[in-house]
Design an enzyme around this catalytic site. Structure first.
Site, PDB file in Angstrom:
ATOM      1  N   HIS A   2       0.821  -1.226   0.000  1.00 20.15           N
ATOM      2  CA  HIS A   2       0.000   0.000   0.000  1.00 20.15           C
ATOM      3  C   HIS A   2       0.853   1.273   0.000  1.00 20.15           C
ATOM      4  CE1 HIS A   2       0.397  -0.230   4.519  1.00 20.15           C
ATOM      5  NE2 HIS A   2       0.426   1.087   4.394  1.00 20.15           N
ATOM      6  N   ASP A  35       0.010  -7.734   1.423  1.00 17.21           N
ATOM      7  CA  ASP A  35       0.387  -6.322   1.508  1.00 17.21           C
ATOM      8  C   ASP A  35       1.908  -6.142   1.551  1.00 17.21           C
ATOM      9  OD1 ASP A  35       0.003  -3.583   1.569  1.00 17.21           O
ATOM     10  OD2 ASP A  35      -0.143  -3.498   3.757  1.00 17.21           O
ATOM     11  N   SER A  93       4.793   2.854   7.741  1.00 16.53           N
ATOM     12  CA  SER A  93       4.404   1.645   7.008  1.00 16.53           C
ATOM     13  C   SER A  93       5.557   1.122   6.151  1.00 16.53           C
ATOM     14  CB  SER A  93       3.214   1.938   6.108  1.00 16.53           C
ATOM     15  OG  SER A  93       2.039   2.093   6.854  1.00 16.53           O
TER      16      SER A  93
END
Length: 403
Positions: free
Chosen positions: A125, A155, A230
């Site tokens: 992402h 992911d 992230s």
């Protein structure tokens, strides 16, 4: 004899006088006493005066640079070991505005170096739909990155840059992690590169990822993670990677709430192994559409167990059909949702109870495509075991429907 005793007393008194006047008054005796009795020495300070238009100020300053305690030394060691392996990632996508036409939009995240060939692991992402991806190393040098392969279901994304003298991260294992274990996160929160935070493992639990995909055995931590973290590494106290920081439980606030999640590094290792062997991830699949049941539903339709998942439909030619699993034959409605009843009821996989769709997904994802899984089912009132060879799911199924 008396004279000898008198001389001995005079000698002792002279020695005592000399010690007290030369050592105690000068302060030289105090450190010896402190060391002998294990008494902490007072902080060494000095007073400095400064005179100016607003008067004279007296400041108390430390006489020497302070030493670091054991905990601080460990924090510093983790940071020094891992920092060179952590990168900042900037992804640029093009959006279209009604008035201005194409408008570049940038997102930021983190990642870490896997090898000297320039492979970098991050979250999918972070770079999803990007037209350009740029990586900034800890020494501030920037490089254009190539997206090698992505796995949206987990992911994860693998990037590559062409840069010299890269420092790969050290990967640990995520099996055997314990709640209460100290962890560290290094990344790029809010664009603040090289930021380290510290916390503990708060729990190990299965959750849904940013795109609704399941993350099995996710590492929950109270280490402060924010947008930009992230894809960065979650580290143990030896500076080794145990997870990939992925998600914040923020309750609507786009910042840390003390609950963050990381993909376990063992999951990433399996994905990387598939990337290397096949150029993509071979995700194991049972090829069934299921419906979870609870005690109320089980009682209403007369099932032999009050937990498990009903097989609504088997995918033609898939793993379940080849193993002989049966789908439903009777259509009913759960609210406005059609449900097919009459199929096999799965209650266990490899001896572990299956109470919901997440349990079955976790059991499947603990295997590889081509592995054999043993399912415990009820067909009508008859309990039986069926061995299923898991297939390779080339395309991710809709969340909550097919597994």
């Amino acid at each position: 004899m008396k004279l000898r005793r008198v001389l001995l007393v005079l000698l002792l008194l002279s020695g005592f006088y000399y010690v007290t006047t030369h050592f105690v008054s000068s302060g030289a005796f105090a450190p010896m006493v402190h060391r002998a009795l294990n008494i902490p020495e007072p902080d060494a300070t000095r007073t400095a005066s400064a005179t100016g238009p607003n008067g004279t100020f007296e400041l108390t300053e430390a006489s020497a640079a302070p030493s670091f305690d054991t905990e601080e030394q460990q924090n510093i060691a983790v940071y020094k070991k891992a920092l060179s392996s952590v990168v900042n990632i900037t992804s640029t996508a093009v959006a279209f505005d009604f008035f201005y036409g194409s408008v570049p939009q940038q997102g930021q995240g983190s990642g870490f170096i896997l090898d000297k060939q320039g492979h970098i692991l991050t979250n999918n992402h972070v770079i999803d739909n990007a037209q350009r991806v740029e990586v900034t190393l800890s020494d501030k040098h920037k490089y254009k990155a190539r997206v090698v392969v992505v796995d949206k279901n987990h992911d994860l994304a693998l990037l590559q840059i062409d840069a010299p003298n890269l420092v790969p991260a050290t990967l640990s294992d995520s099996t055997g992690l314990i709640v209460g274990q100290r962890v560290y996160a290094i990344g790029n929160p809010f664009g603040l590169s090289g930021t380290m935070t510290r916390g503990i493992i708060s729990a190990i639990r299965s959750i849904k990822g940013p795109q609704g995909n399941p993350i099995e055995d996710a590492i929950q931590t109270d280490a402060s993670v924010n947008p930009g973290n992230s894809g960065g590494p979650l580290l143990n106290s030896r500076g080794e990677v145990i997870g990939i920081t992925t998600l914040i439980a923020s309750n609507g606030a786009d910042q840390s709430s003390g609950i963050g999640f990381a993909i376990p590094i063992d999951t990433a290792k399996q994905v990387l192994s598939d990337f290397e062997k096949y150029g993509r991830v071979r995700r194991p699949s049972l090829d069934v559409v299921i419906f979870p049941i609870g005690p109320d539903v089980a009682q209403q339709i007369g099932l032999p167990a009050d937990y498990g998942v009903i097989v609504q439909r088997v995918v033609p030619g898939g793993a379940a059909e080849k193993a002989g699993l049966k789908g439903g034959t009777q259509r009913v409605y759960q609210g406005n949702t059609p449900v097919m009843l009459g199929g096999d009821l799965i209650v266990a996989a490899d001896g572990q109870d299956i109470t919901n769709a997440q349990d079955l997904s976790a059991a499947i994802n603990s295997h590889r495509a081509g592995d054999v899984m043993t399912l415990t089912i009820f067909r009508g009132q008859k309990k039986m075991e069926i061995k299923v060879t898991l297939s390779d799911a080339k395309d991710a199924a809709a969340p909550g429907q097919q597994t």
